[in-house]
Design an enzyme around this catalytic site. Structure first.
Site, mmCIF file in Angstrom:
data_model
loop_
_atom_site.group_PDB
_atom_site.id
_atom_site.type_symbol
_atom_site.label_atom_id
_atom_site.label_comp_id
_atom_site.label_asym_id
_atom_site.label_seq_id
_atom_site.Cartn_x
_atom_site.Cartn_y
_atom_site.Cartn_z
ATOM 1 N N LYS A 1 28.453 31.450 41.647
ATOM 2 C CA LYS A 1 27.243 32.070 42.201
ATOM 3 C C LYS A 1 26.369 31.097 43.012
ATOM 4 C CE LYS A 1 27.871 35.905 39.210
ATOM 5 N NZ LYS A 1 28.077 36.253 37.839
ATOM 6 N N ASP B 1 29.304 28.532 29.954
ATOM 7 C CA ASP B 1 29.547 29.289 31.178
ATOM 8 C C ASP B 1 28.212 29.472 31.885
ATOM 9 O OD1 ASP B 1 30.039 31.013 33.208
ATOM 10 O OD2 ASP B 1 31.058 32.530 31.999
ATOM 11 N N TYR C 1 30.231 37.921 29.312
ATOM 12 C CA TYR C 1 31.231 38.136 30.357
ATOM 13 C C TYR C 1 31.532 36.806 31.019
ATOM 14 C CZ TYR C 1 33.363 39.848 34.693
ATOM 15 O OH TYR C 1 34.214 40.088 35.747
HETATM 16 C C1 LIG Z 1 29.594 36.392 37.406
HETATM 17 C C2 LIG Z 1 30.040 35.681 36.206
HETATM 18 C C3 LIG Z 1 31.356 35.230 36.065
HETATM 19 C C4 LIG Z 1 32.436 35.575 37.056
HETATM 20 O O1 LIG Z 1 32.218 35.054 38.315
HETATM 21 P P1 LIG Z 1 32.988 35.725 39.566
HETATM 22 O O2 LIG Z 1 32.618 34.844 40.711
HETATM 23 O O3 LIG Z 1 32.480 37.122 39.654
HETATM 24 O O4 LIG Z 1 34.438 35.686 39.264
HETATM 25 C C5 LIG Z 1 31.670 34.443 34.981
HETATM 26 N N1 LIG Z 1 30.745 34.147 34.048
HETATM 27 C C6 LIG Z 1 29.475 34.580 34.130
HETATM 28 C C7 LIG Z 1 28.490 34.185 33.086
HETATM 29 C C8 LIG Z 1 29.077 35.376 35.193
HETATM 30 O O5 LIG Z 1 27.834 35.830 35.241
#
Ligand SMILES: *Cc1c(COP(=O)(O)O)cnc(C)c1O
Length: 436
Positions: free
Chosen positions: A278, A250, A149
């Site tokens: 995050k 990511d 994701y």
């Molecule tokens: C949480 C997450 C996202 C998205 O971040 P948001 O701040 O919720 O838009 C993208 N990539 C990874 C791996 C994530 O865990």
């Protein structure tokens, strides 16, 4: 509260009210408890390892706001940094010293990156990194992995993990995981299988010259925890290099969680671009993407790839991020998190062994998933074999005993530097009762 059903009257009332004004009563789908049933707890306040819900129940938190709260909730120094920034105004739409302080802290932890641009969410970070990779290479296709994701940008909602896994998105090879994503967009996103070198090689041998980027989670959290194999990581780097594609790590979830330099440091990877979110916002809305100057030089105002944000680099959010990264650098919690994770994993494994329930625990540092299937669970296909009914019983069994595990089989649980022996004991006691 042992053995007594916690009161949820206020949460139920709030959830009913919420559903009349907010779709599904929540502002992010997984919060609605759809995958596990029941009423989501409305949270009133948080401190350290604990949350208190609207009915006053104390919960040991294994969500940590889905990643940011690695220091525990309401850390006094982070709170103070926010208070100080608050006194200076909320937003100016002009550069500030705090932005470059946070940039310096991020780049220091990621020596392979020269420049970093701040945005306001992980979604914005990955979306912008992809645009940059496309602008830099002049190519249109991107490759992602099933069950990974990367936020909710159109091109990335194809075979996506996290809430989409529990919600049951599309399954055809390039079908969008969400309505509203044009098939034409989805067709620009190729999907390979995580930990499956052959599936990646096949895409590159068919479409290599058109692939702008490969985006991946260094350790997957959004299908539950999946651990990359060394062969897979090597293939990622070799194939992208060979074909001139940009490799995008990511690290929105793993950055500053698995090591000071994130999954990239832990795994010895050298990506071309990195996305963060995050933890770098310490609980406020911050995302970022960065990499080598050669690629980052394509971003406006240096280059032709446009990306902007009214609240990007917001001073309050920067203050929270700066103080969080400073605290992590001053007193790295990683050894403590590993020790807690090891004890939690071993404790859970002992309980599972005694009950005979088929289950597999995947864990890297402070990210852990208990999959209700015999295992091993290394791929998305293996993860979705898990018994989600067994997970529901586990989840509610824990919640009734004051342990707030993520409300989906396909999410990582997180713990923080504020989790210690007391939390471990309550958690294992809860798990023992929940798994009986
Ligand atoms: C949480 C997450 C996202 C998205 O971040 P948001 O701040 O919720 O838009 C993208 N990539 C990874 C791996 C994530 O865990």
């Amino acid at each position: 509260m042992k053995g007594i059903r916690p009161n949820t009257w206020h949460s139920e009332e709030l959830f009913a009210r919420a559903q009349s004004v907010i779709p599904g009563g929540v502002n992010s789908p997984v919060r609605a408890f759809k995958a596990v049933g029941g009423t989501p707890r409305f949270i009133a306040r948080a401190g350290g390892s604990r949350l208190w819900d609207a009915d006053g129940n104390e919960l040991i938190d294994y969500i940590g706001s889905w990643g940011p709260m690695i220091l525990g909730h309401s850390h006094p120094r982070v709170q103070q940094a926010i208070r100080t920034a608050l006194e200076e105004g909320l937003s100016y739409g002009a550069p500030t010293e705090r932005e470059l302080e946070l940039a310096e802290l991020v780049l220091k932890a990621y020596p392979a990156c020269d420049l970093v641009r701040f945005v306001s969410s992980g979604t914005e970070a990955t979306m912008s990194a992809l645009r940059l990779a496309r602008g830099y290479t002049g190519r249109d296709l991107i490759v992602k992995f099933r069950g990974n994701y990367h936020g909710h940008a159109d091109s990335l909602l194809v075979q996506a993990g996290s809430g989409l896994l529990s919600a049951g998105g599309g399954t055809a090879k390039t079908a969008p995981s969400s309505a509203g994503v044009p098939q034409a967009f989805a067709e620009l996103t190729l999907v390979a299988d995580y930990n499956d070198v052959a599936s990646l090689e096949a895409l590159f041998s068919q479409r290599g010259p058109d692939i702008a980027a490969v985006i991946f989670e260094p350790v997957v959290g959004n299908a539950g925890v999946l651990v990359p194999t060394a062969a897979f990581l090597m293939a990622l780097r070799d194939l992208t290099r060979q074909h001139g594609a940009v490799l995008i790590a990511d690290e929105v979830m793993t950055g500053f969680r698995l090591a000071p330099g994130g999954g990239v440091e832990l795994l010895g990877l050298e990506p071309d671009l990195v996305c963060w979110g995050k933890i770098i916002g310490g609980g406020l809305p911050v995302g970022a993407y960065g990499g080598k100057a050669e690629i980052m030089g394509y971003i406006a105002p240096l280059g032709p790839v446009y990306q902007a944000g009214t609240l990007s680099g917001n001073p309050i959010a920067m203050a929270a991020g700066i103080e969080t990264l400073r605290l992590l650098a001053e007193n790295p919690p990683y050894a403590k998190l590993e020790a807690y994770g090891k004890a939690l994993q071993e404790g859970l494994e002992d309980i599972l062994r005694a009950t005979g329930i088929p289950a597999t625990i995947n864990r890297v540092g402070s990210m852990i998933t208990l999959f209700f299937c015999p295992g091993p669970v290394a791929t998305y296909a293996q993860a979705v074999e898990a018994d989600t009914e067994a997970f529901k019983r586990f989840f509610h069994g824990l919640l009734e005993r004051g342990v707030y595990w993520p409300p989906s089989q396909f999410e990582a649980a997180f713990f923080s530097a504020a989790h210690g022996q007391a939390e471990l004991e309550v958690t294992l006691q809860g798990a023992r009762a929940a798994l009986q």
